[in-house]
Motif scaffolding. Structure first.
Motif, PDB file in Angstrom:
ATOM      1  N   ALA A  62      41.619  56.576  42.086  1.00 53.19           N
ATOM      2  CA  ALA A  62      41.384  56.895  43.502  1.00 53.19           C
ATOM      3  C   ALA A  62      42.454  56.278  44.399  1.00 53.19           C
ATOM      4  O   ALA A  62      42.650  56.723  45.531  1.00 53.19           O
ATOM      5  CB  ALA A  62      40.004  56.419  43.922  1.00 53.19           C
ATOM      6  N   PHE A  63      43.156  55.254  43.891  1.00 51.75           N
ATOM      7  CA  PHE A  63      44.157  54.537  44.681  1.00 51.75           C
ATOM      8  C   PHE A  63      45.419  54.354  43.849  1.00 51.75           C
ATOM      9  O   PHE A  63      45.358  54.304  42.622  1.00 51.75           O
ATOM     10  CB  PHE A  63      43.615  53.171  45.121  1.00 51.75           C
ATOM     11  N   ASP A  64      46.533  54.211  44.561  1.00 51.42           N
ATOM     12  CA  ASP A  64      47.781  53.898  43.867  1.00 51.42           C
ATOM     13  C   ASP A  64      47.762  52.452  43.381  1.00 51.42           C
ATOM     14  O   ASP A  64      48.259  52.146  42.299  1.00 51.42           O
ATOM     15  CB  ASP A  64      48.978  54.114  44.804  1.00 51.42           C
ATOM     16  N   TYR A  65      47.189  51.567  44.216  1.00 53.95           N
ATOM     17  CA  TYR A  65      47.117  50.142  43.884  1.00 53.95           C
ATOM     18  C   TYR A  65      45.730  49.605  44.197  1.00 53.95           C
ATOM     19  O   TYR A  65      45.194  49.848  45.281  1.00 53.95           O
ATOM     20  CB  TYR A  65      48.147  49.327  44.688  1.00 53.95           C
ATOM     21  N   LEU A 105      38.173  43.476  36.002  1.00 51.92           N
ATOM     22  CA  LEU A 105      39.545  43.827  35.640  1.00 51.92           C
ATOM     23  C   LEU A 105      39.632  45.248  35.089  1.00 51.92           C
ATOM     24  O   LEU A 105      40.544  46.005  35.450  1.00 51.92           O
ATOM     25  CB  LEU A 105      40.083  42.816  34.629  1.00 51.92           C
ATOM     26  N   ASP A 106      38.688  45.637  34.229  1.00 52.12           N
ATOM     27  CA  ASP A 106      38.668  47.010  33.705  1.00 52.12           C
ATOM     28  C   ASP A 106      38.535  48.021  34.840  1.00 52.12           C
ATOM     29  O   ASP A 106      39.206  49.056  34.849  1.00 52.12           O
ATOM     30  CB  ASP A 106      37.523  47.186  32.708  1.00 52.12           C
ATOM     31  N   HIS A 107      37.661  47.736  35.806  1.00 50.08           N
ATOM     32  CA  HIS A 107      37.506  48.633  36.954  1.00 50.08           C
ATOM     33  C   HIS A 107      38.798  48.693  37.771  1.00 50.08           C
ATOM     34  O   HIS A 107      39.175  49.758  38.256  1.00 50.08           O
ATOM     35  CB  HIS A 107      36.349  48.189  37.847  1.00 50.08           C
ATOM     36  N   LEU A 108      39.443  47.564  37.922  1.00 52.01           N
ATOM     37  CA  LEU A 108      40.672  47.502  38.719  1.00 52.01           C
ATOM     38  C   LEU A 108      41.723  48.474  38.203  1.00 52.01           C
ATOM     39  O   LEU A 108      42.290  49.248  38.976  1.00 52.01           O
ATOM     40  CB  LEU A 108      41.210  46.071  38.660  1.00 52.01           C
ATOM     41  N   VAL A 109      41.981  48.448  36.895  1.00 51.05           N
ATOM     42  CA  VAL A 109      43.008  49.318  36.323  1.00 51.05           C
ATOM     43  C   VAL A 109      42.514  50.747  36.140  1.00 51.05           C
ATOM     44  O   VAL A 109      43.312  51.648  35.894  1.00 51.05           O
ATOM     45  CB  VAL A 109      43.595  48.748  35.007  1.00 51.05           C
ATOM     46  N   THR A 137      46.079  53.187  39.954  1.00 49.72           N
ATOM     47  CA  THR A 137      47.094  53.519  38.958  1.00 49.72           C
ATOM     48  C   THR A 137      47.759  52.230  38.471  1.00 49.72           C
ATOM     49  O   THR A 137      48.087  52.089  37.305  1.00 49.72           O
ATOM     50  CB  THR A 137      48.149  54.462  39.565  1.00 49.72           C
ATOM     51  N   ARG A 138      47.912  51.298  39.435  1.00 50.74           N
ATOM     52  CA  ARG A 138      48.396  49.958  39.130  1.00 50.74           C
ATOM     53  C   ARG A 138      47.494  48.960  39.833  1.00 50.74           C
ATOM     54  O   ARG A 138      46.804  49.309  40.794  1.00 50.74           O
ATOM     55  CB  ARG A 138      49.841  49.786  39.597  1.00 50.74           C
ATOM     56  N   LEU A 188      49.658  45.035  36.982  1.00 51.70           N
ATOM     57  CA  LEU A 188      49.093  45.576  35.750  1.00 51.70           C
ATOM     58  C   LEU A 188      48.964  47.090  35.811  1.00 51.70           C
ATOM     59  O   LEU A 188      48.906  47.680  36.878  1.00 51.70           O
ATOM     60  CB  LEU A 188      47.690  44.997  35.528  1.00 51.70           C
ATOM     61  N   ARG A 189      48.876  47.693  34.623  1.00 49.17           N
ATOM     62  CA  ARG A 189      48.502  49.114  34.512  1.00 49.17           C
ATOM     63  C   ARG A 189      47.832  49.311  33.167  1.00 49.17           C
ATOM     64  O   ARG A 189      48.005  48.528  32.235  1.00 49.17           O
ATOM     65  CB  ARG A 189      49.710  50.018  34.667  1.00 49.17           C
TER      66      ARG A 189
END
Length: 196
Positions: free
Chosen positions: A79-82, A99-103, A107-108, A194-195
């Motif tokens: 939903a977001f680039d970062y 952390l899993d949700h973050l990536v 995208t990053r 991260l990605r």
């Protein structure tokens, strides 16, 4: 405009113009305001503290009250680039899931956190036998929001175990960047890009 914290300044300098950003644990919105005020970055925020939400909204920012541990599952993939998590990972009940949700959401992802393996923290424990109180860790052990004492090496191991790629990393000692060699010992603070 007030100066950003050093970790936030690194993140602000690395987010390209026109990006879509979700700042999780955005505090009073300082980073979001800096991103919005330059190059048309679309910054949104999620913050648990009602007073911080009010302060961010008063700045004209789009921030909702929510909890990183409970509410990130509601965001769609990419939903977001970062996605940004600054000085929040160590306060999460389930940092690995956050952390899993973050990536997944971004995208990053940028993650910054205090390094609990810094030599001054180690010395405080070794010589004083007590949990340290430092400039970056100013609360006493019973008053801190930090419930997980993450180190740079712990974080690197966790992202490797989860199949997450580290694109870049920056390390801070005081308010200045320091070398990556022996960062687990000499860096007070870390910022990772991260990605998945």
């Amino acid at each position: 405009m007030t100066a950003l914290r050093p970790d936030l300044a690194i993140i602000a300098a690395k987010v390209p113009p026109g990006s879509r950003v979700l700042d999780i644990g955005c505090g009073d919105g300082a980073l979001m305001a800096a991103l919005r005020d330059r190059s048309g970055i679309d910054a949104r925020g999620l913050e648990i503290d009602a007073a911080n939400v009010a302060a961010a909204v008063a700045r004209g920012l789009s921030v909702v009250q929510g909890d990183a541990d409970a509410d990130l599952g509601d965001y769609p993939d990419a939903a977001f680039d970062y996605a940004i998590l600054s000085q929040t990972l160590q306060t999460a009940r389930r940092p690995h899931i956050v952390l899993d949700h973050l990536v997944r959401i971004g995208t990053r992802a940028f993650v910054s956190f205090p390094n609990f393996a810094h030599w001054q923290v180690r010395a405080s424990l070794l010589w004083g036998g007590r949990m340290p109180v430092t400039r970056l860790l100013p609360e006493r052990w019973y008053d801190t929001p930090n419930i997980h004492h993450v180190t740079i090496d712990d974080f690197r191991a966790m992202v490797a175990e989860r199949g997450i790629t580290v694109e870049d990393a920056w390390f801070l000692s005081g308010d200045k960047r320091t070398r990556s060699a022996a960062a687990n010992l000499f860096a007070e603070h870390a910022v990772f890009l991260l990605r998945r």
